[in-house]
Design an enzyme around this catalytic site. Structure first.
Site, PDB file in Angstrom:
ATOM      1  N   GLU A  43       0.820  -1.335   0.094  1.00 37.65           N
ATOM      2  CA  GLU A  43      -0.042  -0.019  -0.046  1.00 37.65           C
ATOM      3  C   GLU A  43       0.869   1.326  -0.020  1.00 37.65           C
ATOM      4  OE1 GLU A  43      -4.097   1.655   2.247  1.00 37.65           O
ATOM      5  OE2 GLU A  43      -2.515   0.511   3.491  1.00 37.65           O
ATOM      6  N   LYS A 112      -9.824   1.742  -2.214  1.00 43.67           N
ATOM      7  CA  LYS A 112     -10.095   1.175  -0.961  1.00 43.67           C
ATOM      8  C   LYS A 112     -11.545   1.534  -0.594  1.00 43.67           C
ATOM      9  CE  LYS A 112      -7.663   1.382   3.418  1.00 43.67           C
ATOM     10  NZ  LYS A 112      -6.216   1.771   4.135  1.00 43.67           N
ATOM     11  N   CYS A 153      -5.884  -3.189   2.749  1.00 45.92           N
ATOM     12  CA  CYS A 153      -5.514  -2.978   4.231  1.00 45.92           C
ATOM     13  C   CYS A 153      -6.765  -3.157   5.054  1.00 45.92           C
ATOM     14  CB  CYS A 153      -4.853  -1.585   4.191  1.00 45.92           C
ATOM     15  SG  CYS A 153      -3.860  -1.278   5.724  1.00 45.92           S
TER      16      CYS A 153
END
Length: 275
Positions: A43, A112, A153
């Protein structure tokens, strides 16, 4: 093909975007020569993990980091999951992962979904929503090996998302991530083992190396967990890479021996994806 190799590239990230990109390309070239089929970056591999910097380091689709990753995939004949890049679009900033095939063509893009806004007493404070806009798509892509899910994440903490990907045929789920020194020791391995076990998939997490001089201290510990919930590979906090073989016959074996995905009580509960 029932087996393939994934390279986890745990890169150092500095405040020089060009240097970060060059480092990523160098490692992609190295692992391609060692037989990796897919290379996965962390990331924000081209940007310090600092929300105040995301816009400054950001780029429109087709920018410097995007172009370099596409070219590296083509030059090396390898799939590249390009960690994440701050994407600029309509005056918004997204935390975006692009996937390129062996010809350097973009085949997937994930923004995301769940933004990392936390305030842990005596621990970490971070608020991505100050800068970032959330995405809204469940992302999968097909290879000659299998279907692969992609998330980023904090997305891993929402089991509904990984279950949706498994229900749509994912046998592997990849998460570029950057857990910190509060959440990492507590939840990094646990999360990857749990999502792998829940969905009988391989889970792969790739984080930046730890830099104690940076504002944000990444936990590192890039990891691969098996469909049985075992840790197959795990790094420490330093820059480096590992190449892990993925055996898709093992996915079938586990799903046949413990057919939990077939035992879902759809007559009682359902998980629906919004149209």
């Amino acid at each position: 093909m029932n087996k393939f190799k994934v390279a986890l590239l745990q890169t150092d990230v500095c405040d020089d975007k060009e240097k970060n990109i060059e480092n990523a390309v160098r490692l992609i070239e190295r692992v391609s020569k060692e037989g990796a089929d897919i290379a996965v970056l962390p990331e924000m591999f081209c940007c310090p993990y600092n929300s105040s910097l995301f816009r400054a380091y950001g780029e429109n689709e087709g920018g410097a980091a995007y172009t370099a990753m596409s070219k590296a995939a083509k030059d090396c004949g390898i799939y590249v999951v390009a960690g994440t890049i701050p994407e600029l679009k309509d005056n918004k900033v997204y935390n975006t992962s692009y996937v390129f095939n062996r010809n350097g063509i973009q085949i997937a893009k994930h923004r995301k979904m769940h933004l990392f806004d936390i305030d842990i007493e005596g621990g970490q404070y971070f608020k991505e929503s100050d800068t970032l806009t959330s995405g809204g798509d469940v992302t999968l892509f097909d290879t000659e090996f299998c279907r692969i899910g992609l998330a980023i994440c904090y997305d891993i903490r929402f089991p509904e998302l990984s279950r949706l990907m498994a229900a749509e045929g994912a046998e592997v789920i990849i998460y570029p991530g950057a857990f910190n020194m509060t959440t990492g020791p507590a939840h990094w391995e646990l999360s990857f083992r749990a999502r792998a076990l829940d969905n009988q998939v391989y889970t792969i997490g790739v984080a930046p190396a730890r830099d104690l001089e940076a504002m944000y201290h990444s936990y590192g510990n890039s990891i691969v967990a098996s469909p049985w919930g075992n840790v197959l590979s795990r790094m420490d906090e330093k820059e480096g890479y590992i190449i892990q073989e993925i055996d898709l016959d093992y996915v079938k074996k586990i799903r046949n021996e413990l057919p939990l995905l077939k035992h879902i009580r759809k007559d009682i509960y359902k998980l629906l994806k919004s149209k």
